[in-house]
Write a protein that holds these residues in place. Structure first.
Motif, mmCIF file in Angstrom:
data_model
loop_
_atom_site.group_PDB
_atom_site.id
_atom_site.type_symbol
_atom_site.label_atom_id
_atom_site.label_comp_id
_atom_site.label_asym_id
_atom_site.label_seq_id
_atom_site.Cartn_x
_atom_site.Cartn_y
_atom_site.Cartn_z
ATOM 1 N N UNK A 135 -12.457 -0.661 5.176
ATOM 2 C CA UNK A 135 -11.316 -0.936 4.298
ATOM 3 C C UNK A 135 -9.983 -0.951 5.049
ATOM 4 N N UNK A 136 -10.024 -0.597 6.338
ATOM 5 C CA UNK A 136 -8.794 -0.615 7.145
ATOM 6 C C UNK A 136 -8.617 -2.035 7.693
ATOM 7 N N UNK A 137 -7.754 -2.818 7.071
ATOM 8 C CA UNK A 137 -7.563 -4.230 7.468
ATOM 9 C C UNK A 137 -6.409 -4.336 8.463
ATOM 10 N N UNK A 138 -6.608 -3.784 9.647
ATOM 11 C CA UNK A 138 -5.531 -3.719 10.633
ATOM 12 C C UNK A 138 -5.268 -5.075 11.288
ATOM 13 N N UNK A 139 -6.314 -5.735 11.790
ATOM 14 C CA UNK A 139 -6.116 -6.991 12.522
ATOM 15 C C UNK A 139 -5.460 -8.075 11.665
ATOM 16 N N UNK A 140 -5.917 -8.317 10.458
ATOM 17 C CA UNK A 140 -5.238 -9.330 9.640
ATOM 18 C C UNK A 140 -3.760 -9.026 9.422
ATOM 19 N N UNK A 141 -3.435 -7.755 9.217
ATOM 20 C CA UNK A 141 -2.032 -7.407 8.990
ATOM 21 C C UNK A 141 -1.203 -7.535 10.267
ATOM 22 N N UNK A 142 -1.833 -7.288 11.424
ATOM 23 C CA UNK A 142 -1.123 -7.471 12.690
ATOM 24 C C UNK A 142 -0.726 -8.942 12.866
ATOM 25 N N UNK A 143 -1.682 -9.837 12.588
ATOM 26 C CA UNK A 143 -1.379 -11.269 12.697
ATOM 27 C C UNK A 143 -0.317 -11.677 11.683
ATOM 28 N N UNK A 144 -0.410 -11.103 10.499
ATOM 29 C CA UNK A 144 0.545 -11.436 9.457
ATOM 30 C C UNK A 144 1.946 -10.957 9.790
ATOM 31 N N UNK A 145 2.062 -9.802 10.418
ATOM 32 C CA UNK A 145 3.362 -9.229 10.738
ATOM 33 C C UNK A 145 3.936 -9.775 12.045
ATOM 34 N N UNK A 146 3.256 -10.699 12.722
ATOM 35 C CA UNK A 146 3.811 -11.316 13.919
ATOM 36 C C UNK A 146 3.549 -10.563 15.214
ATOM 37 N N UNK A 147 2.601 -9.625 15.198
ATOM 38 C CA UNK A 147 2.314 -8.877 16.426
ATOM 39 C C UNK A 147 1.660 -9.746 17.494
#
Length: 454
Positions: free
Chosen positions: A359-371
């Motif tokens: 449930x930890x969606x880290x990678x998608x959020x990293x891409x979304x936040x511009x990392x």
């Protein structure tokens, strides 16, 4: 006569022989008496010495030119020749014929040139006081002994001191309780409160101490101190919290429930001195590692935005590296657990952890936040360690960022320059016999990155 009594008599007899020998060997004058020993097997009989005879009443032996048997207790005049037959245990004596040694039928004797004789009673007294004899030390020897004794403490005094130390020995629990009282005291100065936090940080590294720290209310006190108006107290409180959290699930759960995550994010998101933010980021990393529930909360509370602000802030190069390292650790941790599992024997808690990590969606959020576009900036650092962390993070973020990286000519150019540089450095390492050196490892990371972009 008992065995013990016979043994004593033989000892007295041998002692009389020994007392005679030095005089017999040292004399140079006319021979007056001699001791002759008959060689043979162990004596069948024994020499008799009476215990009850008074030395004043001893009979004096009258020697002649013939061997005569000595009766028990008889005193031998000076100038006599004495021999002992070991086969019969009897003593014999006569007048001395000639000085020195003589031989007669296998018997040998020695002349006693001294005039002194010893009775049985005198031998008993000598034996009785033999162990009591002592050499009287000189004044210099006494002074040396006193000087040596003064260098050491008496044993009784040492024992008393050790007992006092044993009574004064504090347990870690007692020390932590005392330090918390010192920290909470209204009379305590700022330096004393900082000193208490420093000592607590050393103690809570141990898992048991950290859990006891919760019991005595220390954890809540430290979390509350994160809101202090004194930056130095905030810094050391975050350090204590991070040390207690490290690899300690009990403290991690209590900290999340106690609101530590929100307070740490607040410190990182607001204007604070650099040391405070470094310690807060350390405590944040300790709280999130191997704790998927806290990682979910971190993402929901805007943790990625907070780290992004740290990355973009000026004057915080070390914070940028720490933030990227934290994200990399979280990505790799999830991949390893989902692929290989966490526990050798899966159980209900293992399955629950797997669900939480999924449930930890880290990678998608990293891409979304511009990392995907932020991390490559670290490749421009002159420090090899920073480049290594950036390369590892880029490889970990490759799934959601691959298309962006393939179209990024600046990234491709930077990787080509690094490849050329590390090829030369790796060749130098191999020239010194280091086939698996550090620069060879960095070259492998660059090659892997370029391979994934083709």
């Amino acid at each position: 006569m008992t065995v013990k009594r016979r043994f004593l008599k033989k000892v007295l007899l041998v002692l009389s022989v020994l007392l005679c020998v030095p005089h017999c060997l040292s004399g140079t004058g006319t021979a007056r008496s001699a001791l002759m020993v008959v060689e043979g097997s162990e004596p069948d009989g024994e020499a008799q010495v009476s215990d009850d005879e008074d030395p004043e009443d001893l009979e004096v032996f009258q020697p002649t030119d013939q061997w005569q048997e000595l009766r028990p207790g008889q005193a031998v005049p000076a100038g006599s020749h004495v021999r002992l037959d070991l086969q019969t245990g009897k003593r014999e004596a006569k007048l001395q014929d000639s000085p020195g040694e003589e031989e007669e039928g296998g018997r040998q004797g020695t002349v006693n040139t001294e005039s002194q004789t010893f009775t049985a009673q005198e031998l008993k007294k000598a034996l009785k006081h033999f162990k009591e004899a002592a050499v009287v030390p000189t004044d210099e020897e006494k002074e040396a002994a006193e000087a040596l004794r003064a260098q050491f403490r008496p044993l009784d005094e040492l024992k008393r001191d050790m007992e006092v130390l044993g009574m004064m020995m504090e347990t870690d629990f007692q020390i932590m309780s005392r330090l918390l009282q010192q920290f909470n005291s209204s009379a305590a100065s700022l330096e004393e409160r900082v000193s208490a936090l420093r000592e607590l940080e050393y103690l809570v590294h141990q898992v048991d101490n950290a859990q006891d720290f919760i019991t005595i209310g220390g954890l809540q006190l430290v979390i509350g101190t994160l809101n202090s108006s004194e930056a130095v107290l905030q810094e050391h409180a975050a350090l204590v919290l991070g040390s207690a959290l490290s690899s300690n699930p009990v403290v991690q759960v209590e900290s999340v429930e106690g609101g530590a995550l929100q307070k740490l994010l607040l410190l990182l998101a607001t204007e604070q001195p650099l040391p405070v933010k470094k310690k807060a980021l350390f405590a944040m990393a300790s709280l999130l590692r191997h704790f998927p529930f806290a990682q979910q909360r971190f993402l929901k509370l805007g943790g990625l935005q907070v780290l992004e602000a740290l990355f973009l802030s000026s004057g915080g190069a070390s914070l940028r590296v720490r933030a990227v390292t934290l994200l990399y650790d979280m990505i790799v941790e999830k991949e390893l657990i989902l692929q290989h599992g966490l526990d050798p024997v899966p159980d209900a808690s293992h399955e629950a952890r797997l669900r939480q990590y999924s449930q930890v969606s880290l990678l998608p959020q990293l891409a979304e936040r511009g990392w995907c576009g932020l991390v490559p900036e670290l490749l421009a650092s002159p420090e090899h360690d920073v480049r290594e962390k950036a390369l590892r993070a880029l490889l970990a973020m490759m799934p959601p960022c691959r298309e962006l990286y393939r179209g990024d000519r600046a990234l491709a150019g930077a990787l080509s320059l690094l490849q050329e540089q590390y090829q030369g450095l790796a060749e130098s390492e191999r020239g010194f016999g280091d086939e698996d050196g550090y620069f060879g490892e960095l070259l492998g990371l660059v090659d892997s990155m370029l391979g994934k972009l083709r």
